[in-house]
Design a protein around this motif. Structure first.
Motif, mmCIF file in Angstrom:
data_model
loop_
_atom_site.group_PDB
_atom_site.id
_atom_site.type_symbol
_atom_site.label_atom_id
_atom_site.label_comp_id
_atom_site.label_asym_id
_atom_site.label_seq_id
_atom_site.Cartn_x
_atom_site.Cartn_y
_atom_site.Cartn_z
ATOM 1 N N TYR A 203 -9.853 -12.914 -8.032
ATOM 2 C CA TYR A 203 -11.243 -12.652 -7.671
ATOM 3 C C TYR A 203 -11.695 -11.245 -8.041
ATOM 4 O O TYR A 203 -12.789 -11.063 -8.589
ATOM 5 C CB TYR A 203 -11.427 -12.889 -6.166
ATOM 6 N N GLU A 204 -10.872 -10.233 -7.753
ATOM 7 C CA GLU A 204 -11.288 -8.850 -8.027
ATOM 8 C C GLU A 204 -11.516 -8.632 -9.520
ATOM 9 O O GLU A 204 -12.456 -7.941 -9.923
ATOM 10 C CB GLU A 204 -10.244 -7.865 -7.492
ATOM 11 N N GLU A 205 -10.659 -9.210 -10.355
ATOM 12 C CA GLU A 205 -10.848 -9.084 -11.797
ATOM 13 C C GLU A 205 -12.099 -9.830 -12.237
ATOM 14 O O GLU A 205 -12.855 -9.360 -13.099
ATOM 15 C CB GLU A 205 -9.631 -9.611 -12.554
ATOM 16 N N VAL B 62 -17.749 -9.848 -14.267
ATOM 17 C CA VAL B 62 -19.160 -10.192 -14.061
ATOM 18 C C VAL B 62 -20.020 -8.930 -14.071
ATOM 19 O O VAL B 62 -21.104 -8.899 -14.663
ATOM 20 C CB VAL B 62 -19.339 -10.979 -12.752
ATOM 21 N N ARG B 63 -19.538 -7.877 -13.440
ATOM 22 C CA ARG B 63 -20.290 -6.614 -13.436
ATOM 23 C C ARG B 63 -20.460 -6.091 -14.862
ATOM 24 O O ARG B 63 -21.548 -5.630 -15.242
ATOM 25 C CB ARG B 63 -19.559 -5.584 -12.563
ATOM 26 N N GLN B 64 -19.401 -6.162 -15.668
ATOM 27 C CA GLN B 64 -19.495 -5.703 -17.055
ATOM 28 C C GLN B 64 -20.442 -6.568 -17.873
ATOM 29 O O GLN B 64 -21.207 -6.067 -18.701
ATOM 30 C CB GLN B 64 -18.106 -5.712 -17.695
ATOM 31 N N LEU B 65 -20.414 -7.873 -17.623
ATOM 32 C CA LEU B 65 -21.300 -8.768 -18.362
ATOM 33 C C LEU B 65 -22.768 -8.537 -18.002
ATOM 34 O O LEU B 65 -23.650 -8.641 -18.858
ATOM 35 C CB LEU B 65 -20.916 -10.221 -18.103
ATOM 36 N N ARG C 96 -6.792 -15.789 -3.170
ATOM 37 C CA ARG C 96 -6.709 -17.192 -3.605
ATOM 38 C C ARG C 96 -6.467 -17.273 -5.114
ATOM 39 O O ARG C 96 -7.396 -17.354 -5.908
ATOM 40 C CB ARG C 96 -7.985 -17.929 -3.218
ATOM 41 N N PHE C 97 -5.206 -17.267 -5.492
ATOM 42 C CA PHE C 97 -4.840 -17.325 -6.902
ATOM 43 C C PHE C 97 -3.469 -17.967 -6.993
ATOM 44 O O PHE C 97 -2.462 -17.353 -6.640
ATOM 45 C CB PHE C 97 -4.828 -15.925 -7.510
ATOM 46 N N VAL D 157 -4.931 -20.358 -10.898
ATOM 47 C CA VAL D 157 -6.396 -20.353 -10.889
ATOM 48 C C VAL D 157 -6.901 -19.912 -9.523
ATOM 49 O O VAL D 157 -6.205 -20.017 -8.508
ATOM 50 C CB VAL D 157 -6.976 -21.737 -11.227
ATOM 51 N N CYS D 158 -8.120 -19.441 -9.529
ATOM 52 C CA CYS D 158 -8.851 -19.135 -8.299
ATOM 53 C C CYS D 158 -9.933 -20.194 -8.160
ATOM 54 O O CYS D 158 -10.801 -20.317 -9.030
ATOM 55 C CB CYS D 158 -9.468 -17.737 -8.379
ATOM 56 N N LEU D 159 -9.880 -20.985 -7.092
ATOM 57 C CA LEU D 159 -10.894 -22.003 -6.824
ATOM 58 C C LEU D 159 -11.951 -21.421 -5.885
ATOM 59 O O LEU D 159 -11.632 -20.688 -4.959
ATOM 60 C CB LEU D 159 -10.258 -23.246 -6.204
ATOM 61 N N TYR D 160 -13.196 -21.780 -6.110
ATOM 62 C CA TYR D 160 -14.327 -21.171 -5.406
ATOM 63 C C TYR D 160 -15.076 -22.169 -4.535
ATOM 64 O O TYR D 160 -15.232 -23.340 -4.897
ATOM 65 C CB TYR D 160 -15.334 -20.613 -6.420
#
Length: 216
Positions: free
Chosen positions: A116-118, A123-126, A161-162, A179-182
């Protein structure tokens, strides 16, 4: 919220998020002919071709392993002047030679392969690669779906959650990595924490989660 639906979570084609992005492009083309879109990833170049046929300058960022497939399909469609390929393996983002800042960025599946942190950092960079008022469309695998069956991290908080899917589902969908499920709320918070204004989130009938954010 529907759970345990067996439709393929990697399924491509026109879904809600793709339709919203295509409609947004049509609206923007009415007032500005130089609309640009970034899609990552787009394994077979299918979505890029749909945008390019609208006259949109489109960049596909995907693994080097898919370069020949993507470029071959673009060439076969006669859209090599409208679409360009850039090698990209998340969480690293390349410099894009054209299109930036983009009107629209579509992220398909890729964030789920990151903790999640990555994912939040990506997303912030995008968001910074978007024009002011540009829109970010995200699709992620859902916790309230078939994929949660036997998922070791199903009770973990989103920041922890990974994990691998159950062996049966990992084999069924060829997802051979953690994977990280959301949940829908997780994706809402991801966009918000990354600095986006959240337009909407939704959960599909087979449990995947999608969201739209705006750079403000």
């Amino acid at each position: 919220m529907t759970t345990n639906i067996t439709a393929n979570p990697w399924e491509t084609g026109i879904d809600e998020l793709e339709r919203y992005a295509l409609e947004e492009c049509v609206k923007r083309r009415r007032v500005d002919r130089s609309v640009s879109v970034l899609i990552l990833p787009d394994k077979h170049g299918e979505m890029a071709i749909k945008f390019a046929r609208l006259g949109i300058q489109t960049v596909v960022a995907d693994s080097p392993n898919h370069k020949n497939d993507i470029e071959g399909r673009i060439l076969a469609a006669g859209l090599q002047n409208e679409v360009c390929y850039t090698a990209c393996t998340l969480p690293e983002l390349p410099e894009f030679s054209q299109g930036e800042p983009f009107d629209i960025i579509v992220i398909r599946r890729g964030l789920c392969s990151l903790p999640y942190e990555e994912a939040r950092r990506v997303v912030r960079q995008l968001l910074l690669r978007l024009k002011i008022g540009g829109k970010l469309y995200i699709s992620v695998l859902g916790l309230h779906s078939e994929l949660s069956e036997g998922y070791a991290a199903s009770e973990s908080t989103i920041d922890q959650r990974f994990a691998m899917l159950s062996p049966m589902l990992a084999g069924k969908y060829d997802i051979q990595h953690p994977v990280c499920l959301y949940t829908e709320r997780n994706l809402f918070m991801l966009l918000l924490e990354a600095g986006a204004s959240v337009l909407r989130t939704l959960t599909t009938t087979y449990g995947n989660v999608k969201g739209i954010g705006v750079r403000v």
